[in-house]
Motif scaffolding. Structure first.
Motif, PDB file in Angstrom:
ATOM      1  N   GLY A 135      50.247  34.775  49.518  1.00 33.54           N
ATOM      2  CA  GLY A 135      49.130  35.696  49.398  1.00 33.54           C
ATOM      3  C   GLY A 135      47.992  35.163  48.539  1.00 33.54           C
ATOM      4  O   GLY A 135      47.956  33.998  48.139  1.00 33.54           O
ATOM      5  N   LEU A 136      47.044  36.049  48.264  1.00 30.62           N
ATOM      6  CA  LEU A 136      45.857  35.736  47.479  1.00 30.62           C
ATOM      7  C   LEU A 136      45.874  36.604  46.225  1.00 30.62           C
ATOM      8  O   LEU A 136      46.214  37.780  46.283  1.00 30.62           O
ATOM      9  CB  LEU A 136      44.599  35.998  48.310  1.00 30.62           C
ATOM     10  CG  LEU A 136      43.247  35.528  47.769  1.00 30.62           C
ATOM     11  CD1 LEU A 136      42.270  35.270  48.918  1.00 30.62           C
ATOM     12  CD2 LEU A 136      42.631  36.528  46.804  1.00 30.62           C
ATOM     13  N   GLY A 137      45.479  36.030  45.097  1.00 31.41           N
ATOM     14  CA  GLY A 137      45.574  36.741  43.834  1.00 31.41           C
ATOM     15  C   GLY A 137      44.582  37.875  43.688  1.00 31.41           C
ATOM     16  O   GLY A 137      44.912  39.055  43.836  1.00 31.41           O
ATOM     17  N   VAL A 182      31.122  42.446  35.987  1.00 32.23           N
ATOM     18  CA  VAL A 182      32.572  42.272  36.049  1.00 32.23           C
ATOM     19  C   VAL A 182      33.004  41.351  34.915  1.00 32.23           C
ATOM     20  O   VAL A 182      32.427  40.272  34.719  1.00 32.23           O
ATOM     21  CB  VAL A 182      33.001  41.684  37.408  1.00 32.23           C
ATOM     22  CG1 VAL A 182      34.485  41.351  37.405  1.00 32.23           C
ATOM     23  CG2 VAL A 182      32.653  42.641  38.537  1.00 32.23           C
ATOM     24  N   VAL A 183      34.013  41.769  34.172  1.00 31.96           N
ATOM     25  CA  VAL A 183      34.553  40.985  33.059  1.00 31.96           C
ATOM     26  C   VAL A 183      36.030  40.721  33.302  1.00 31.96           C
ATOM     27  O   VAL A 183      36.780  41.632  33.644  1.00 31.96           O
ATOM     28  CB  VAL A 183      34.370  41.731  31.721  1.00 31.96           C
ATOM     29  CG1 VAL A 183      35.104  41.010  30.589  1.00 31.96           C
ATOM     30  CG2 VAL A 183      32.900  41.887  31.385  1.00 31.96           C
ATOM     31  N   MET A 184      36.447  39.461  33.134  1.00 31.17           N
ATOM     32  CA  MET A 184      37.857  39.106  33.188  1.00 31.17           C
ATOM     33  C   MET A 184      38.192  38.298  31.945  1.00 31.17           C
ATOM     34  O   MET A 184      37.401  37.462  31.507  1.00 31.17           O
ATOM     35  CB  MET A 184      38.178  38.258  34.423  1.00 31.17           C
ATOM     36  CG  MET A 184      37.770  38.861  35.750  1.00 31.17           C
ATOM     37  SD  MET A 184      38.331  37.820  37.143  1.00 31.17           S
ATOM     38  CE  MET A 184      37.173  38.325  38.419  1.00 31.17           C
ATOM     39  N   ASP A 185      39.385  38.525  31.397  1.00 34.27           N
ATOM     40  CA  ASP A 185      39.828  37.749  30.248  1.00 34.27           C
ATOM     41  C   ASP A 185      40.642  36.556  30.754  1.00 34.27           C
ATOM     42  O   ASP A 185      40.079  35.583  31.216  1.00 34.27           O
ATOM     43  CB  ASP A 185      40.603  38.637  29.280  1.00 34.27           C
ATOM     44  CG  ASP A 185      40.935  37.926  27.975  1.00 34.27           C
ATOM     45  OD1 ASP A 185      40.421  36.818  27.744  1.00 34.27           O
ATOM     46  OD2 ASP A 185      41.707  38.477  27.176  1.00 34.27           O
ATOM     47  N   THR A 186      41.956  36.613  30.707  1.00 34.54           N
ATOM     48  CA  THR A 186      42.784  35.482  31.139  1.00 34.54           C
ATOM     49  C   THR A 186      43.529  35.856  32.409  1.00 34.54           C
ATOM     50  O   THR A 186      44.343  36.779  32.418  1.00 34.54           O
ATOM     51  CB  THR A 186      43.785  35.094  30.042  1.00 34.54           C
ATOM     52  OG1 THR A 186      43.062  34.650  28.890  1.00 34.54           O
ATOM     53  CG2 THR A 186      44.699  33.970  30.514  1.00 34.54           C
ATOM     54  N   ILE A 187      43.238  35.117  33.471  1.00 37.11           N
ATOM     55  CA  ILE A 187      43.866  35.334  34.768  1.00 37.11           C
ATOM     56  C   ILE A 187      44.777  34.141  35.036  1.00 37.11           C
ATOM     57  O   ILE A 187      44.313  33.002  35.134  1.00 37.11           O
ATOM     58  CB  ILE A 187      42.819  35.449  35.892  1.00 37.11           C
ATOM     59  CG1 ILE A 187      41.684  36.407  35.510  1.00 37.11           C
ATOM     60  CG2 ILE A 187      43.495  35.838  37.191  1.00 37.11           C
ATOM     61  CD1 ILE A 187      42.094  37.833  35.258  1.00 37.11           C
ATOM     62  N   THR A 188      46.084  34.403  35.147  1.00 33.52           N
ATOM     63  CA  THR A 188      47.059  33.335  35.388  1.00 33.52           C
ATOM     64  C   THR A 188      47.755  33.613  36.711  1.00 33.52           C
ATOM     65  O   THR A 188      48.395  34.656  36.876  1.00 33.52           O
ATOM     66  CB  THR A 188      48.096  33.279  34.257  1.00 33.52           C
ATOM     67  OG1 THR A 188      47.416  33.115  33.002  1.00 33.52           O
ATOM     68  CG2 THR A 188      49.055  32.122  34.467  1.00 33.52           C
ATOM     69  N   VAL A 189      47.609  32.686  37.658  1.00 30.90           N
ATOM     70  CA  VAL A 189      48.171  32.876  38.999  1.00 30.90           C
ATOM     71  C   VAL A 189      49.014  31.653  39.359  1.00 30.90           C
ATOM     72  O   VAL A 189      48.531  30.519  39.320  1.00 30.90           O
ATOM     73  CB  VAL A 189      47.077  33.096  40.053  1.00 30.90           C
ATOM     74  CG1 VAL A 189      47.692  33.275  41.443  1.00 30.90           C
ATOM     75  CG2 VAL A 189      46.205  34.304  39.695  1.00 30.90           C
ATOM     76  N   THR A 190      50.254  31.911  39.726  1.00 35.18           N
ATOM     77  CA  THR A 190      51.172  30.865  40.171  1.00 35.18           C
ATOM     78  C   THR A 190      51.684  31.215  41.567  1.00 35.18           C
ATOM     79  O   THR A 190      52.028  32.367  41.831  1.00 35.18           O
ATOM     80  CB  THR A 190      52.364  30.757  39.209  1.00 35.18           C
ATOM     81  OG1 THR A 190      51.883  30.452  37.898  1.00 35.18           O
ATOM     82  CG2 THR A 190      53.333  29.668  39.651  1.00 35.18           C
ATOM     83  N   GLY A 191      51.696  30.228  42.461  1.00 30.71           N
ATOM     84  CA  GLY A 191      52.383  30.384  43.734  1.00 30.71           C
ATOM     85  C   GLY A 191      51.622  31.091  44.832  1.00 30.71           C
ATOM     86  O   GLY A 191      52.190  31.334  45.905  1.00 30.71           O
ATOM     87  N   ALA A 192      50.356  31.421  44.639  1.00 28.20           N
ATOM     88  CA  ALA A 192      49.581  32.046  45.709  1.00 28.20           C
ATOM     89  C   ALA A 192      49.430  31.062  46.872  1.00 28.20           C
ATOM     90  O   ALA A 192      49.182  29.872  46.666  1.00 28.20           O
ATOM     91  CB  ALA A 192      48.211  32.477  45.212  1.00 28.20           C
ATOM     92  N   GLY A 193      49.548  31.573  48.089  1.00 23.85           N
ATOM     93  CA  GLY A 193      49.351  30.714  49.247  1.00 23.85           C
ATOM     94  C   GLY A 193      47.885  30.426  49.509  1.00 23.85           C
ATOM     95  O   GLY A 193      47.531  29.401  50.077  1.00 23.85           O
ATOM     96  N   SER A 194      47.017  31.352  49.091  1.00 26.39           N
ATOM     97  CA  SER A 194      45.573  31.203  49.255  1.00 26.39           C
ATOM     98  C   SER A 194      44.946  30.975  47.879  1.00 26.39           C
ATOM     99  O   SER A 194      45.466  30.209  47.076  1.00 26.39           O
ATOM    100  CB  SER A 194      45.007  32.441  49.956  1.00 26.39           C
ATOM    101  OG  SER A 194      43.618  32.310  50.177  1.00 26.39           O
TER     102      SER A 194
END
Length: 357
Positions: A153-155, A168-180
């Motif tokens: 999938g996509l995060g 839009v504000v984002m702090d820490t985005i950690t994504v592992t294993g996304a297919g997209s």
């Protein structure tokens, strides 16, 4: 350039500060979801508003029970299956447990659409969503500590063909294993991201599209976009282009780190208006850096070690690449400009073989 970066970072931290003062679920949330296995309870104040086997229903009931400015803390872990949690304007959603999700085609496991002032200060997600988080038409959206350990999938996705977003504000985005992609934006004016950390992701770590007035602290990718034309950090589809069609600088990136995978950095399809202060790329497949039909881009320092070439290129269907400044130490790969761009400025040290105009 540095002044904008600092101002944006301070703005991001100020937006997140009220959320980060305590741990997830601390204090007195307005509603909570507790339980485990096949028994979940949603509570608002001292009242039980749901008790049963559905984790999804418990969460949505809790969210629907609160008003703008109030907070739901999901303390329980569980699975929502191939379903969607919807967050309406002004609500604060904390995912303190682990939310496991399935693939709801065309939808996010968690969505907030056409809303103002939604906050997700904490979230841990597992599973194989179509989109983990999906947004459009948002203003003043704040995402805090978001961790996604996915099997496909996509995060995080901001939709292309829907209403635009602002602030839009984002702090820490950690994504592992996304297919997209780990994080994909469309149609945002005013974006601040402290960091995106992507590991073993099939396509981009951070993909910015039709996004203006943006600051990113760090994009860090390891084994991202292997065997594809994507990159740890990619700007595409008129990213950074101002409403008047010009490319005055408005996208600022402090640092990009990339190891292995596909491309490290890719600016393409009439994007630009960007400054990248520092890079650290090693052993990228395809191109370490590809700058193609990109306008007003500066890479102000850093290193490229091995991997694919650093290249300025262009396709015939768009105006030629122009106004590029690249200051780098490049070792054990090549630097090439083909075809020749317009006002391309190279300052290359290291043992790289140069073939530039």
């Amino acid at each position: 350039m540095a002044r904008f970066s600092i101002v944006a970072a301070v703005s991001a931290l100020a937006s997140l500060a009220p959320l980060a003062q305590a741990q997830c679920g601390s204090g007195t949330p307005d509603a909570t979801v507790s339980g485990s296995g096949s028994s979940f309870t949603a509570t608002k104040g001292s009242s039980t508003i749901y008790s049963g086997s559905s984790y999804l229903t418990a969460i949505q009931t809790a969210l629907d029970s609160i008003s703008s400015g109030q907070r739901v803390s999901v303390l329980a872990s569980g699975s929502i299956g191939a379903s969607t949690i919807s967050i309406s304007s002004g609500k604060i959603f904390e995912g303190c447990g682990t939310i496991d999700v399935g693939n709801n085609a065309g939808h996010g496991a968690i969505e907030s659409l056409n809303t103002d002032g939604v906050q997700i200060p904490y979230l841990t997600m597992t599973g194989n969503p179509y989109f983990g988080l999906r947004f459009y038409g948002t203003s003043n959206l704040v995402l805090g500590q978001i961790t996604m350990n996915l099997s496909d999938g996509l995060g995080i996705r901001f939709d292309r063909d829907e209403a635009a977003n602002s602030n839009v504000v984002m702090d820490t985005i950690t994504v592992t294993g996304a297919g997209s992609h780990a994080v994909e934006t469309w149609n945002i004016d005013g974006l601040s991201i402290t960091q995106v950390i992507a590991r073993d992701v099939g396509e981009c770590g951070l993909l910015l599209q039709t996004t203006t007035n943006a600051w990113v602290g760090l994009v860090d990718g390891d084994n991202v976009a292997t065997g594809t034309g994507y990159a740890t950090f990619r700007m595409a589809n008129n990213n950074g282009q101002n409403p008047d069609g010009g490319y005055d600088t408005n996208v600022y990136v402090d640092k990009v780190v990339s190891r292995g995978g596909g491309r490290g950095i890719f600016c393409v399809s009439q994007s630009g208006a960007a400054v990248i202060e520092d890079i650290d790329l090693a052993d990228n497949g395809n191109n370490a850096i590809l700058i193609e039909n990109c306008y007003n881009l500066s890479i102000n320092g850093g290193t490229v070690n091995g991997g694919g070439e650093v290249r300025v290129a262009a396709r015939d269907e768009f105006p030629n690449t122009s106004d590029i400044w690249v200051t780098l130490t490049v070792d054990d790969t090549t630097v090439r400009e083909s075809p020749c761009g317009e006002n391309i400025n190279w300052d290359i040290s290291g043992n790289a073989e140069l073939s530039v105009c």
